[in-house]
Design a protein around this motif. Structure first.
Motif, short mmCIF file in Angstrom:
data_model
loop_
_atom_site.label_atom_id
_atom_site.label_comp_id
_atom_site.label_asym_id
_atom_site.label_seq_id
_atom_site.Cartn_x
_atom_site.Cartn_y
_atom_site.Cartn_z
N UNK A 373 0.83 -1.21 0.00
CA UNK A 373 0.00 0.00 0.00
C UNK A 373 0.87 1.26 0.00
N UNK A 374 0.27 2.34 -0.49
CA UNK A 374 0.94 3.65 -0.52
C UNK A 374 0.37 4.50 0.62
N UNK A 375 1.25 5.08 1.43
CA UNK A 375 0.83 5.90 2.55
C UNK A 375 1.33 7.32 2.35
N UNK A 376 0.64 8.25 2.96
CA UNK A 376 1.03 9.66 2.93
C UNK A 376 1.16 10.15 4.37
N UNK A 377 2.13 10.99 4.61
CA UNK A 377 2.35 11.51 5.96
C UNK A 377 2.99 12.88 5.90
N UNK A 378 2.78 13.64 6.96
CA UNK A 378 3.39 14.95 7.13
C UNK A 378 4.54 14.84 8.13
N UNK A 379 5.67 15.37 7.74
CA UNK A 379 6.87 15.29 8.57
C UNK A 379 7.26 16.71 8.99
N UNK A 380 7.53 16.89 10.26
CA UNK A 380 7.97 18.18 10.80
C UNK A 380 9.30 17.99 11.51
N UNK A 381 10.25 18.84 11.18
CA UNK A 381 11.61 18.78 11.74
C UNK A 381 11.78 19.96 12.69
N UNK A 382 12.05 19.66 13.96
CA UNK A 382 12.25 20.69 14.98
C UNK A 382 13.72 20.68 15.37
N UNK A 383 14.47 21.67 14.88
CA UNK A 383 15.91 21.73 15.16
C UNK A 383 16.19 22.18 16.59
N UNK A 384 15.26 22.84 17.23
CA UNK A 384 15.48 23.27 18.62
C UNK A 384 15.37 22.10 19.59
N UNK A 385 14.33 21.28 19.43
CA UNK A 385 14.15 20.11 20.30
C UNK A 385 14.89 18.88 19.79
N UNK A 386 15.47 18.98 18.58
CA UNK A 386 16.18 17.86 17.96
C UNK A 386 15.26 16.64 17.86
N UNK A 387 14.09 16.85 17.27
CA UNK A 387 13.16 15.75 17.08
C UNK A 387 12.44 15.90 15.74
N UNK A 388 12.01 14.76 15.21
CA UNK A 388 11.27 14.70 13.95
C UNK A 388 9.95 14.00 14.24
N UNK A 389 8.84 14.63 13.84
CA UNK A 389 7.51 14.05 14.08
C UNK A 389 6.90 13.61 12.76
N UNK A 390 6.22 12.47 12.80
CA UNK A 390 5.57 11.89 11.62
C UNK A 390 4.08 11.72 11.94
N UNK A 391 3.22 12.29 11.08
CA UNK A 391 1.77 12.18 11.26
C UNK A 391 1.16 11.63 9.97
N UNK A 392 0.43 10.55 10.08
CA UNK A 392 -0.21 9.96 8.92
C UNK A 392 -1.34 10.86 8.42
N UNK A 393 -1.55 10.85 7.12
CA UNK A 393 -2.60 11.65 6.48
C UNK A 393 -3.55 10.69 5.78
N UNK A 394 -4.82 10.75 6.17
CA UNK A 394 -5.85 9.92 5.55
C UNK A 394 -7.05 10.79 5.21
N UNK A 395 -7.41 10.78 3.93
CA UNK A 395 -8.53 11.60 3.48
C UNK A 395 -8.26 13.08 3.59
N UNK A 396 -6.99 13.46 3.50
CA UNK A 396 -6.63 14.87 3.60
C UNK A 396 -6.53 15.40 5.02
N UNK A 397 -6.74 14.55 6.04
CA UNK A 397 -6.68 14.98 7.42
C UNK A 397 -5.56 14.25 8.15
#
Length: 590
Positions: A373-397
């Protein structure tokens, strides 16, 4: 030179000023550090410092100190030598600093006096600094007063160490913890929050946990007869602080909170009570046995977690400390996996990455899943906290959950966990623990490869520089023989200098200055300019140079200036003597 002389004079004046400031009435000056007696811990000394803030010594004040809690600090009025002083007191638990800012006419002055606890070695520092810039300034408090205050602090700390009180007081610290990690302690605290019946005598069926934006609401009922207890709990894993605030019957939190602080330098836990708005600790009258038992239960859970590691990520998993690389190289490897997920060990293809404002949109096909399957996700890179967050996107949300990939510096390690987007409490992640371990190993391999490449580049650069210097030393050209300066060279240098100075004289004032000072300027400049012009301007006839000088020189040099008549006669005489000297030198050379 003049520059060296001025610099030496400046250093001498600064040294004299510093000696004078240090010797003036034996004042604290720009800062004073006093060692702490041996045999006391940093936590005990810090609690003794807080004790003296709330209860100043008798030799310092002549009357009881009224203390009033204000938003973010304490306000107290002290009487010193018959004078009343009103000041605001700020406490910084993380920096181990207590700041005193005097208040005049309801406003703070621009300086603050600091009493700080320093480590390695353990000592107390006294200094005065500007509140806006942070620069230290001269403090005229006698050194004897600072030494006496330090002695009082050490006496209180030593007494507490030798004969521990029966109540918690300004805090209680458990023994150092050697057989479990910092992350295991926090995981144990999270379990104690969500499952209080395992460590407290409460009814399991009556416990409810509600996750809110920045805190967790816990309701529980003791097995003994009593009313239901409602608490608002907040966690900050980076600072190592967990706070518990009881709520009233109406649901509003009280202004007093209990705090569990996990120290990282020497792994240990501390518990104390403080005012919410002020940040200053309170004298907690709870028996020490109660606090000791609560901390011991948390340590016991952490030790069991260390021995019985599950096969899933759960509330989070942390890698072993990583050596041989820097945190910059590891962070670069982490961000590289956002654009190239296969480098982190993921079996994917058809990866597309699109940069948006504040986030990265990524789509990819999971080959290890049935049907790819093909998945879509939004990735945010926080250089201050030194962390990367991944949030799945389904139906545009976006999903309400996010996966966190975090870098820790001390010691250097990686962490992975899952949490709600609007909450800081981790969730129980059912993903296999082996998945996180493989990601850690893959990212470390990329960072280690970068580190090896940098070492090779540094070695090649050093070797190239060494070979280049060796070649230059072996093939350097011999220095040219010294050039014999003749009067013709001197004449050309003087003429060139005179013309350059004349071109810069653009107004009448400069022309008058040029007419009066040109003979001296030309004669002085010729001595230095001829060094650069020697060898470039060589003429066979010195007499020809004299003719050229007399024919092409500026009238401002050879004729009287429009100044006073007596001044003109003296200048004309000096000019004539100058040309006579040059002419005689040429004739002697010929």
């Amino acid at each position: 030179s003049n520059r060296s002389f001025c610099f030496a004079a400046l250093v001498a004046s600064l040294e004299a000023a510093s000696v004078g400031m240090c010797n003036s009435d034996e004042a604290v000056g720009l800062g004073l550090s006093i060692p702490v007696v041996q045999g006391v811990s940093i936590d005990t000394v810090w609690r003794a410092m807080i004790h003296l803030v709330c209860q100043p010594p008798h030799w310092f004040v002549a009357a009881p100190v009224p203390i009033q809690g204000v938003d973010g600090h304490l306000r107290r009025t002290v009487t010193v030598n018959g004078c009343k002083l009103e000041e605001n007191v700020y406490t910084d638990e993380l920096a181990y600093e207590i700041r005193f800012v005097q208040v005049v006419d309801g406003k703070e002055i621009g300086t603050e006096r600091v009493m700080a606890l320093r480590m390695h070695p353990l000592q107390i520092e006294f200094l005065q600094r500007d509140t806006s810039s942070g620069l230290a300034s001269h403090w005229d408090m006698p050194k004897a007063a600072a030494a006496s205050l330090t002695n009082d602090i050490c006496a209180i700390a030593k007494k507490t160490e030798d004969a521990p009180p029966g109540t918690v007081g300004y805090g209680y610290t458990c023994d150092s913890i050697d057989d479990c990690s910092y992350d295991s302690l926090f995981t144990a605290i999270e379990l104690q929050i969500k499952q209080p019946w395992k460590v407290m005598d409460v009814q399991q069926h009556a416990c409810t946990i509600t996750e809110c934006a920045n805190f967790t609401v816990r309701k529980m009922k003791p097995k003994a007869a009593g009313r239901c207890i409602v608490e608002r709990i907040s966690m900050n894993k980076e600072q190592g602080i967990v706070t518990y605030r009881k709520c009233t019957d109406s649901g509003n939190p009280e202004d007093i909170e209990r705090v569990i602080k996990v120290h990282k330098d020497t792994l240990r836990m501390e518990i104390f009570e403080r005012k919410v708005g002020e940040g200053m600790r309170l004298n907690w009258v709870v028996p020490v046995t109660v606090a000791s038992e609560a901390l011991a239960n948390i340590v016991s859970i952490a030790r069991r977690l260390e021995k019985n590691l599950t096969d899933v990520i759960g509330e989070g998993v942390t890698s072993l400390p990583m050596t041989g690389i820097t945190h910059r190289q590891l962070w670069r490897a982490m961000t590289d996996t956002v654009y190239h997920p296969h480098k982190s060990g993921m079996n994917v293809d058809e990866v597309t990455v699109t940069n948006h404002d504040g986030l990265i949109q990524r789509t990819m096909r999971l080959l290890e899943k049935p049907g790819a399957p093909t998945i879509a996700e939004h990735v945010r890179v926080d250089t201050n906290k030194l962390e990367i967050s991944y949030r799945k996107v389904m139906g545009g949300k976006e999903s309400e959950e996010e996966r966190i990939f975090r870098l820790h510096k001390g010691p250097l390690r990686l962490e992975m966990f899952c949490r709600y987007v609007d909450r800081s409490t981790p969730l129980h992640w059912q993903a296999p623990r082996q998945v996180a371990t493989e990601v850690f190993d893959a990212v470390f391999a990329v960072a280690a490869g970068t580190a090896r490449l940098m070492r090779v580049v540094t070695l090649v650069s050093a070797l190239t520089t060494f070979l280049g210097l060796a070649w230059m030393l072996n093939h350097r050209k011999p220095s040219p023989p010294p050039t014999t300066l003749s009067p013709s060279h001197l004449s050309h240098a003087a003429l060139t200098t005179a013309r350059l100075v004349e071109q810069q004289a653009t107004n009448s004032a400069r022309r008058r200055l040029q007419a009066s000072c040109m003979p001296f300027a030309g004669l002085a400049a010729a001595a230095t300019a001829c060094v650069g012009l020697a060898g470039r301007r060589k003429t066979s006839s010195s007499k020809h140079n004299l003719v050229v000088l007399q024919q092409t020189a500026s009238p401002a040099l050879l004729q009287p200036s429009p100044c006073g008549q007596g001044e003109n006669n003296s200048l004309t005489t000096i000019q004539q003597q100058w040309f006579n000297v040059v002419n005689q030198s040429w004739l002697a050379h010929d």
